[in-house]
Design an enzyme around this catalytic site. Structure first.
Site, PDB file in Angstrom:
ATOM      1  N   ARG A   1      55.040  35.451  33.844  1.00 27.63           N
ATOM      2  CA  ARG A   1      54.417  35.196  35.156  1.00 27.63           C
ATOM      3  C   ARG A   1      55.292  35.627  36.331  1.00 27.63           C
ATOM      4  O   ARG A   1      55.423  34.907  37.334  1.00 27.63           O
ATOM      5  CB  ARG A   1      54.008  33.723  35.310  1.00 27.63           C
TER       6      ARG A   1
ATOM      7  N   SER B   1      46.447  27.285  35.879  1.00 28.97           N
ATOM      8  CA  SER B   1      47.601  26.549  35.344  1.00 28.97           C
ATOM      9  C   SER B   1      48.536  26.167  36.496  1.00 28.97           C
ATOM     10  O   SER B   1      49.033  27.035  37.202  1.00 28.97           O
ATOM     11  CB  SER B   1      48.384  27.417  34.355  1.00 28.97           C
TER      12      SER B   1
ATOM     13  N   GLU C   1      53.486  27.280  38.402  1.00 29.47           N
ATOM     14  CA  GLU C   1      53.005  28.670  38.283  1.00 29.47           C
ATOM     15  C   GLU C   1      52.247  29.016  39.565  1.00 29.47           C
ATOM     16  O   GLU C   1      52.346  30.135  40.065  1.00 29.47           O
ATOM     17  CB  GLU C   1      52.081  28.793  37.058  1.00 29.47           C
TER      18      GLU C   1
HETATM   19  C1  FAD Z   1      40.040  29.000  36.690  1.00 27.45           C
HETATM   20  C2  FAD Z   1      41.316  29.797  36.668  1.00 27.45           C
HETATM   21  C3  FAD Z   1      41.767  30.368  35.477  1.00 27.45           C
HETATM   22  C4  FAD Z   1      42.948  31.121  35.450  1.00 27.45           C
HETATM   23  N1  FAD Z   1      43.358  31.665  34.259  1.00 27.45           N
HETATM   24  C5  FAD Z   1      44.484  32.414  34.220  1.00 27.45           C
HETATM   25  C6  FAD Z   1      44.942  32.998  32.992  1.00 27.45           C
HETATM   26  O1  FAD Z   1      44.323  32.897  31.960  1.00 27.45           O
HETATM   27  N2  FAD Z   1      46.106  33.700  33.028  1.00 27.45           N
HETATM   28  C7  FAD Z   1      46.834  33.873  34.173  1.00 27.45           C
HETATM   29  O2  FAD Z   1      47.885  34.523  34.140  1.00 27.45           O
HETATM   30  N3  FAD Z   1      46.417  33.330  35.346  1.00 27.45           N
HETATM   31  C8  FAD Z   1      45.277  32.608  35.394  1.00 27.45           C
HETATM   32  N4  FAD Z   1      44.875  32.050  36.580  1.00 27.45           N
HETATM   33  C9  FAD Z   1      45.690  32.243  37.799  1.00 27.45           C
HETATM   34  C10 FAD Z   1      45.277  33.451  38.648  1.00 27.45           C
HETATM   35  O3  FAD Z   1      43.927  33.819  38.432  1.00 27.45           O
HETATM   36  C11 FAD Z   1      46.183  34.676  38.403  1.00 27.45           C
HETATM   37  O4  FAD Z   1      47.519  34.399  38.721  1.00 27.45           O
HETATM   38  C12 FAD Z   1      45.689  35.883  39.210  1.00 27.45           C
HETATM   39  O5  FAD Z   1      46.300  37.071  38.726  1.00 27.45           O
HETATM   40  C13 FAD Z   1      46.001  35.750  40.710  1.00 27.45           C
HETATM   41  O6  FAD Z   1      45.334  36.808  41.368  1.00 27.45           O
HETATM   42  P1  FAD Z   1      44.775  36.633  42.862  1.00 27.45           P
HETATM   43  O7  FAD Z   1      44.201  37.931  43.269  1.00 27.45           O
HETATM   44  O8  FAD Z   1      43.874  35.455  42.942  1.00 27.45           O
HETATM   45  O9  FAD Z   1      46.113  36.351  43.646  1.00 27.45           O
HETATM   46  P2  FAD Z   1      46.395  35.306  44.798  1.00 27.45           P
HETATM   47  O10 FAD Z   1      46.267  33.926  44.249  1.00 27.45           O
HETATM   48  O11 FAD Z   1      45.579  35.634  45.995  1.00 27.45           O
HETATM   49  O12 FAD Z   1      47.921  35.635  45.083  1.00 27.45           O
HETATM   50  C14 FAD Z   1      48.893  35.422  44.076  1.00 27.45           C
HETATM   51  C15 FAD Z   1      50.183  36.192  44.450  1.00 27.45           C
HETATM   52  O13 FAD Z   1      49.909  37.599  44.404  1.00 27.45           O
HETATM   53  C16 FAD Z   1      50.268  38.206  45.639  1.00 27.45           C
HETATM   54  N5  FAD Z   1      49.354  39.331  45.886  1.00 27.45           N
HETATM   55  C17 FAD Z   1      48.015  39.380  45.795  1.00 27.45           C
HETATM   56  N6  FAD Z   1      47.574  40.616  46.087  1.00 27.45           N
HETATM   57  C18 FAD Z   1      48.665  41.357  46.386  1.00 27.45           C
HETATM   58  C19 FAD Z   1      48.853  42.716  46.784  1.00 27.45           C
HETATM   59  N7  FAD Z   1      47.851  43.576  46.941  1.00 27.45           N
HETATM   60  N8  FAD Z   1      50.132  43.134  47.024  1.00 27.45           N
HETATM   61  C20 FAD Z   1      51.183  42.284  46.873  1.00 27.45           C
HETATM   62  N9  FAD Z   1      51.050  40.995  46.502  1.00 27.45           N
HETATM   63  C21 FAD Z   1      49.800  40.540  46.251  1.00 27.45           C
HETATM   64  C22 FAD Z   1      50.101  37.090  46.675  1.00 27.45           C
HETATM   65  O14 FAD Z   1      50.857  37.380  47.853  1.00 27.45           O
HETATM   66  C23 FAD Z   1      50.647  35.916  45.889  1.00 27.45           C
HETATM   67  O15 FAD Z   1      52.060  35.975  45.899  1.00 27.45           O
HETATM   68  C24 FAD Z   1      43.689  31.294  36.642  1.00 27.45           C
HETATM   69  C25 FAD Z   1      43.227  30.731  37.847  1.00 27.45           C
HETATM   70  C26 FAD Z   1      42.056  30.001  37.862  1.00 27.45           C
HETATM   71  C27 FAD Z   1      41.575  29.439  39.174  1.00 27.45           C
END
Ligand code: FAD
Length: 303
Positions: A176, A225, A298
């Protein structure tokens, strides 16, 4: 001239949008957050670069993807939230088994695109509700696959507006996370899969989705998580540690522990940032005193 005025002048000369005093609650899965000084949705890469050249070093900047891994404070955010929109979400084929996706692409869309084109290896993305940008930052993964396993290279822009291409081999990935600077904004990434029949890929996707739905809540206000598995301290999963350390009925205001998966915390009833943070701190302390193990979040707390 003060910074807000400078931003206002900049916003009058672009096609994209800068919205001032923007409510962040609707931007994330938890539905928690305060007001941001400004919320910038660039229309194009050139607008993003122009913004960074002017404000990259003087403004506090946070890039938001789908908001599925962030818990945002409900105080005023004294900076600019950047949200990359549809012009940063194109997907295209480079070769038969390699493709490139904009960083605002929803993970599930990339998985569907790969399937349609007989490219296997992207099935796990159908179970992660984020964007490519968020997945690259987090090295997100599930079912024994992570972003690092399919990544070839990243295209990004730094805070001075300079474009960078970073091959995957130059990035140190961790569980992660990775060693990339927090100051860079991902624009797109290229990925490699393997040739596979689309029907087999679709069957794999369907079975992963069933597994995910059986074990984790989906249609709720959560950040996924809450804590990482403390792999360096124990083989036990973090949910097992939480289960034996905390009563699963524990609540702080509107913040609760999911009945389906105790590492998922839920905004059940208009929880504030403080409610959720109190629940996180309480669980962390309870696990420490019951098991001696330090657990780390996380989800990212945005201040
Ligand atoms: C119901 C649910 C289930 C999930 N299941 C999983 C799973 O199975 N496995 C897992 O690993 N995660 C899981 N997650 C967590 C999450 O979906 C992941 O971490 C996902 O990759 C985050 O992406 P996001 O676009 O929502 O990022 P955000 O939450 O919007 O941001 C997360 C981080 O990424 C950075 N970021 C986003 N876009 C950019 C960009 N273009 N450039 C630079 N930095 C950027 C942000 O600044 C921040 O630091 C889950 C979440 C939920 C709500």
């Amino acid at each position: 001239m003060n910074e807000v005025n400078e931003l206002k002048i900049f916003s009058e000369n672009i096609k994209g949008k800068i919205i001032f005093d923007y409510d962040l609650k609707k931007t994330n899965w938890f539905n928690i957050g305060g007001i941001a000084k400004a919320y910038f949705k660039p229309e194009s890469l050139s607008e993003l670069i122009a913004f960074l050249k002017k404000f990259g070093s003087k403004e506090k900047i946070f890039v938001l993807g789908a908001g599925s891994n962030v818990l945002i404070e409900d105080n005023y955010f004294k900076g600019v939230i950047i949200k990359l929109g549809k012009n940063f979400s194109n997907i295209s084929l480079l070769t038969e088994t390699t493709l490139v996706a904009g960083s605002a692409t929803i993970d599930k869309k990339l998985s569907e695109f790969a399937c349609k084109n007989n490219i296997g290896g992207f099935e796990f993305l159908s179970c992660i509700p984020g964007t490519i940008g968020g997945g690259l930052r987090m090295n997100s993964g599930c079912f024994h696959k992570e972003f690092k396993d399919i990544l070839l290279s990243i295209q990004a822009v730094d805070k001075d507006g300079k474009i960078l291409t970073i091959p995957s081999s130059k990035i140190k990935f961790t569980y992660r996370g990775n060693d990339l600077s927090k100051d860079i904004i991902f624009l797109s990434a290229s990925f490699k899969g393997k040739f596979e029949d689309k029907q087999i890929i679709q069957n794999n996707i369907n079975s992963l989705k069933v597994k995910k739905d059986q074990s984790q809540p989906t249609k709720i206000k959560t950040g996924g998580s809450t804590f990482k598995n403390p792999k360096d301290q124990t083989n036990e999963k973090v949910w097992e540690l939480i289960k034996k350390s905390v009563s699963l009925d524990t609540k702080f205001g509107g913040a609760e522990i999911s009945k389906k998966h105790c590492n998922f915390f839920v905004n059940k009833n208009n929880a504030t940032f403080t409610d959720m943070k109190n629940l996180i701190d309480f669980v962390k302390q309870s696990v420490k005193s019951k098991t001696g193990i330090d657990i780390e979040t996380e989800i990212e707390i945005v201040k």
